[in-house]
Scaffold this motif. Structure first.
Motif, PDB file in Angstrom:
ATOM      1  N   GLN A   2       0.807  -1.168  -0.070  1.00 13.87           N
ATOM      2  CA  GLN A   2       0.026   0.171   0.009  1.00 13.87           C
ATOM      3  C   GLN A   2       0.833   1.259   0.048  1.00 13.87           C
ATOM      4  O   GLN A   2       1.941   1.155   0.849  1.00 13.87           O
ATOM      5  CB  GLN A   2      -0.931  -0.170   1.202  1.00 13.87           C
ATOM      6  CG  GLN A   2      -2.070   0.628   1.270  1.00 13.87           C
ATOM      7  CD  GLN A   2      -3.003   0.632   2.254  1.00 13.87           C
ATOM      8  OE1 GLN A   2      -2.754  -0.073   3.412  1.00 13.87           O
ATOM      9  NE2 GLN A   2      -4.391   1.157   2.006  1.00 13.87           N
ATOM     10  N   TRP A   3       0.453   2.309  -1.032  1.00  6.45           N
ATOM     11  CA  TRP A   3       1.389   3.250  -1.052  1.00  6.45           C
ATOM     12  C   TRP A   3       0.507   4.606  -0.755  1.00  6.45           C
ATOM     13  O   TRP A   3      -0.465   4.623  -0.989  1.00  6.45           O
ATOM     14  CB  TRP A   3       1.785   3.485  -2.455  1.00  6.45           C
ATOM     15  CG  TRP A   3       2.341   2.202  -3.045  1.00  6.45           C
ATOM     16  CD1 TRP A   3       1.833   1.645  -3.866  1.00  6.45           C
ATOM     17  CD2 TRP A   3       3.870   1.930  -2.921  1.00  6.45           C
ATOM     18  NE1 TRP A   3       2.884   0.429  -4.123  1.00  6.45           N
ATOM     19  CE2 TRP A   3       4.095   0.776  -3.851  1.00  6.45           C
ATOM     20  CE3 TRP A   3       4.945   2.652  -2.177  1.00  6.45           C
ATOM     21  CZ2 TRP A   3       5.306   0.234  -3.531  1.00  6.45           C
ATOM     22  CZ3 TRP A   3       6.018   1.823  -2.160  1.00  6.45           C
ATOM     23  CH2 TRP A   3       6.404   0.869  -3.028  1.00  6.45           C
ATOM     24  N   GLU A   4       1.198   5.417   0.143  1.00  8.98           N
ATOM     25  CA  GLU A   4       0.504   6.481   0.724  1.00  8.98           C
ATOM     26  C   GLU A   4       0.098   7.822  -0.644  1.00  8.98           C
ATOM     27  O   GLU A   4      -0.400   8.558  -0.280  1.00  8.98           O
ATOM     28  CB  GLU A   4       1.601   7.304   1.820  1.00  8.98           C
ATOM     29  CG  GLU A   4       2.739   7.827   1.262  1.00  8.98           C
ATOM     30  CD  GLU A   4       3.979   6.673   1.751  1.00  8.98           C
ATOM     31  OE1 GLU A   4       5.145   7.044   1.363  1.00  8.98           O
ATOM     32  OE2 GLU A   4       3.713   5.581   2.252  1.00  8.98           O
ATOM     33  N   SER A   5       0.999   7.620  -1.569  1.00  7.69           N
ATOM     34  CA  SER A   5       0.675   8.480  -2.610  1.00  7.69           C
ATOM     35  C   SER A   5       1.136   8.074  -4.076  1.00  7.69           C
ATOM     36  O   SER A   5       2.110   6.929  -3.943  1.00  7.69           O
ATOM     37  CB  SER A   5       1.314   9.757  -2.602  1.00  7.69           C
ATOM     38  OG  SER A   5       2.832   9.813  -2.405  1.00  7.69           O
ATOM     39  N   TRP A   6       0.846   8.647  -5.186  1.00  9.33           N
ATOM     40  CA  TRP A   6       1.480   8.388  -6.381  1.00  9.33           C
ATOM     41  C   TRP A   6       2.762   8.497  -6.445  1.00  9.33           C
ATOM     42  O   TRP A   6       3.642   7.570  -7.124  1.00  9.33           O
ATOM     43  CB  TRP A   6       0.873   8.770  -7.746  1.00  9.33           C
ATOM     44  CG  TRP A   6      -0.602   8.136  -7.959  1.00  9.33           C
ATOM     45  CD1 TRP A   6      -1.589   8.860  -7.649  1.00  9.33           C
ATOM     46  CD2 TRP A   6      -0.617   7.101  -8.568  1.00  9.33           C
ATOM     47  NE1 TRP A   6      -2.578   8.012  -8.047  1.00  9.33           N
ATOM     48  CE2 TRP A   6      -1.946   6.764  -8.651  1.00  9.33           C
ATOM     49  CE3 TRP A   6       0.186   6.339  -9.079  1.00  9.33           C
ATOM     50  CZ2 TRP A   6      -2.644   5.590  -9.227  1.00  9.33           C
ATOM     51  CZ3 TRP A   6      -0.382   5.106  -9.770  1.00  9.33           C
ATOM     52  CH2 TRP A   6      -1.789   4.896  -9.742  1.00  9.33           C
ATOM     53  N   SER A   7       3.336   9.625  -5.935  1.00 10.18           N
ATOM     54  CA  SER A   7       4.906   9.626  -5.687  1.00 10.18           C
ATOM     55  C   SER A   7       5.610   8.714  -5.129  1.00 10.18           C
ATOM     56  O   SER A   7       6.584   8.372  -5.705  1.00 10.18           O
ATOM     57  CB  SER A   7       5.172  11.192  -5.279  1.00 10.18           C
ATOM     58  OG  SER A   7       6.601  11.411  -4.980  1.00 10.18           O
ATOM     59  N   ALA A   8       5.011   8.221  -3.962  1.00  9.21           N
ATOM     60  CA  ALA A   8       5.679   7.114  -3.255  1.00  9.21           C
ATOM     61  C   ALA A   8       5.756   5.892  -4.167  1.00  9.21           C
ATOM     62  O   ALA A   8       6.460   5.081  -3.931  1.00  9.21           O
ATOM     63  CB  ALA A   8       4.937   6.887  -1.967  1.00  9.21           C
TER      64      ALA A   8
END
Length: 65
Positions: A2-8
């Protein structure tokens, strides 16, 4: 995962350039292989057509054995 944002997601904890570079290189190599296979197929078909014209159109597979 699970990623906190698209950038991550794109950075992947610092491994992003390696991961996306690997995907990019693989895509390029698959495209090059496809182009080479299609080119070789075209050359082979043309050679077979020239051979067929040279020996005559009545060539049968039995006579080639």
């Amino acid at each position: 995962m699970q990623w906190e944002s698209w950038s991550a997601f794109w950075q992947m904890g610092g491994a992003g350039p390696f991961v996306w570079g690997s995907y990019g290189l693989t895509l390029v190599l698959v495209a090059v292989e496809l182009v080479l296979v299609l080119r070789r197929r075209k050359d082979t078909v043309l050679r077979l057509l020239r051979w067929r014209r040279a020996v005559g159109k009545d060539v049968r597979m039995e006579s080639l054995e």
